[in-house]
Design an enzyme around this catalytic site. Structure first.
Site, PDB file in Angstrom:
ATOM      1  N   GLU A  97       0.851  -1.186   0.000  1.00 61.42           N
ATOM      2  CA  GLU A  97       0.000   0.000   0.000  1.00 61.42           C
ATOM      3  C   GLU A  97       0.887   1.235   0.000  1.00 61.42           C
ATOM      4  O   GLU A  97       1.948   1.255   0.619  1.00 61.42           O
ATOM      5  CB  GLU A  97      -0.892  -0.005   1.236  1.00 61.42           C
ATOM      6  CG  GLU A  97      -1.986   1.028   1.246  1.00 61.42           C
ATOM      7  CD  GLU A  97      -2.982   0.812   2.369  1.00 61.42           C
ATOM      8  OE1 GLU A  97      -3.981   1.553   2.416  1.00 61.42           O
ATOM      9  OE2 GLU A  97      -2.765  -0.099   3.195  1.00 61.42           O
ATOM     10  N   VAL A 103      -2.078  -2.568  -3.667  1.00 65.68           N
ATOM     11  CA  VAL A 103      -1.681  -3.529  -4.694  1.00 65.68           C
ATOM     12  C   VAL A 103      -2.065  -4.919  -4.219  1.00 65.68           C
ATOM     13  O   VAL A 103      -1.744  -5.301  -3.081  1.00 65.68           O
ATOM     14  CB  VAL A 103      -0.161  -3.467  -4.964  1.00 65.68           C
ATOM     15  CG1 VAL A 103       0.217  -4.470  -6.055  1.00 65.68           C
ATOM     16  CG2 VAL A 103       0.263  -2.073  -5.373  1.00 65.68           C
ATOM     17  N   ASP A 219      11.695   9.302  -9.557  1.00 65.26           N
ATOM     18  CA  ASP A 219      11.380   8.774  -8.222  1.00 65.26           C
ATOM     19  C   ASP A 219      12.121   7.463  -7.981  1.00 65.26           C
ATOM     20  O   ASP A 219      11.542   6.469  -7.554  1.00 65.26           O
ATOM     21  CB  ASP A 219       9.875   8.582  -8.086  1.00 65.26           C
ATOM     22  CG  ASP A 219       9.429   8.523  -6.620  1.00 65.26           C
ATOM     23  OD1 ASP A 219      10.187   9.016  -5.745  1.00 65.26           O
ATOM     24  OD2 ASP A 219       8.340   7.993  -6.344  1.00 65.26           O
TER      25      ASP A 219
END
Length: 415
Positions: A97, A103, A219
């Site tokens: 999460e 997920v 990221d």
């Protein structure tokens, strides 16, 4: 004035950089030509949608655009199908999460879609009220819908139904690098495995940076590096990816978004984004692999809170480097290899972006370390018995000696 750090935004309307766009799906939805490979550079124009902007009919047209662009490359799943394979997104099938939502693990059989083989999958369910929205979902569909590489997670399909947004990926059985490095339940990653992961992740970034129009991942961090059954590293979560500068431009100016501890200082200060911003983040991950410490750890003292600041003084000397090597190695690491990785990390985290290496060069350096067998424990550079264990033995010996001395003293007095 430097820009303050701003975390992921959760805007309620469609935003593109500093502009606010209002309207329905037909205004926010990119045209068919914008989905072509030639127009991928225009990804920055994709807008985030609020739930009220979407209707069933609009979602259907939206799916038509995606299907036209990617053909058989991606599968358009129905929400009912994804509910079924995840047992209605049961908590028993929860894999993780984050800011995007949850997920869940699922399993598709070869009867669900022509050309789709039976396999385990990971289904990401977007939380529209979370930190990431439709724009990030769409960016991920576009990038992973086009790019295929051994070190990028494979996107199998998507679901765009009413206001629901889901993504379906290949299942990565060993989870994230973050869990293996920092969760106590995981076995220690060996030196060889960490080197393999570092090489795989570097190859993924090198592929993105070396594409016809460079892609900036933006990221890069341990939680976004997923591992298959053989510990092959694959980059995931492309929601913040950006196309790199074109022509005479030296950078892309964008909102500062990312994760504390990983973002390059010039990006945080100015919003200027380049592929060298990813290189900095990669250097931070190298330090995490070397030390077993998190990029940011607020449970530590102020001087040790940020990994880069704490580790930097130790990276220039083999003798000093030994002080920050992850103790979980137990001396089972290459001395020359660790020195080379530390040197590469130091280049990657240089304050001057121009001094940072290209990811293709980083791959070459790391590939050359695979054959090294000079384990620290064999060369005497690491104590055969862990320091903590030696101290414990020493303390026990002292207690035994003291007890024996007392017994001798008592025996002498009795005599």
């Amino acid at each position: 004035m430097p820009r303050p750090w701003r975390p992921f935004a959760a805007a309620k309307c469609c935003t593109v950089e500093d502009h606010v766009i209002l309207g329905n799906l037909s205004r926010c939805r990119p045209s068919r030509s914008q989905f072509s490979k030639k127009k991928v550079a225009e990804l920055a124009s994709f807008r985030r949608l609020s739930s009220s902007d979407l209707s069933g009919a609009s979602s259907a047209r939206f799916n038509e655009e995606l299907a036209h662009s990617f053909g058989a490359g991606l599968h358009a799943f129905q929400l009912s199908e994804l509910r079924k394979i995840t047992h209605d997104f049961s908590s028993n099938y929860l894999l993780g999460e984050g800011g995007f939502g949850t997920v869940h693990k699922g399993y598709v059989d070869d009867r669900m879609r022509p050309g789709l083989k039976a396999q385990a999958v990971a289904v990401k369910l977007l939380d529209m009220e979370g930190r990431q929205g439709h724009r990030e979902w769409l960016t991920e569909v576009i990038f992973l819908g086009q790019f295929r590489h051994p070190h990028l997670v494979k996107l199998i399909g998507y679901c765009c139904e009413d206001e629901e947004r889901l993504l379906v990926y290949e299942f990565m059985p060993r989870g994230s690098l973050e869990n293996h490095l920092f969760k106590r339940i995981s076995a220690t990653l060996s030196w060889g495995t960490r080197l393999k992961i570092a090489i795989g992740a570097a190859k993924g970034l090198a592929f993105l940076h070396g594409s016809e129009k460079p892609v900036i991942y933006r990221d890069f961090k341990t939680s976004n590096i997923l591992l298959d059954s053989d510990f092959t590293a694959k980059l995931s979560d492309f929601g913040l990816a950006k196309m790199g500068p074109e022509g005479e431009d030296t950078h892309v100016t964008t909102r500062v978004m990312g994760t504390h501890g990983y973002a390059a200082p010039e990006y945080v200060m100015t919003g200027h984004l380049t592929t060298k911003s990813d290189v900095y983040s990669y250097g931070v991950v190298l330090l995490e692999l070397l030390t077993g410490r998190r990029a940011m750890d607020k449970n530590r003292s102020k001087s040790e809170e940020k990994l880069v600041n704490w580790a930097k003084p130790y990276l220039t000397s083999s003798r000093k480097l030994r002080c920050i090597i992850d103790p979980k190695f137990g001396g089972q690491y290459s001395i020359k290899g660790a020195r080379q990785v530390a040197s590469l990390a130091l280049q990657c985290i240089s304050p001057n972006p121009n001094d940072r290496p290209r990811m293709s060069a980083a791959v070459q350096i790391l590939e050359g370390l695979r054959h090294l067998k000079d384990m620290a424990v064999n060369s005497g550079a690491w104590p055969a018995t862990p320091i903590a264990g030696r101290n414990a033995i020493s303390a026990k010996t002292k207690m035994n000696n003291l007890a024996n001395a007392r017994r001798r003293s008592i025996s002498t007095k009795l005599a």
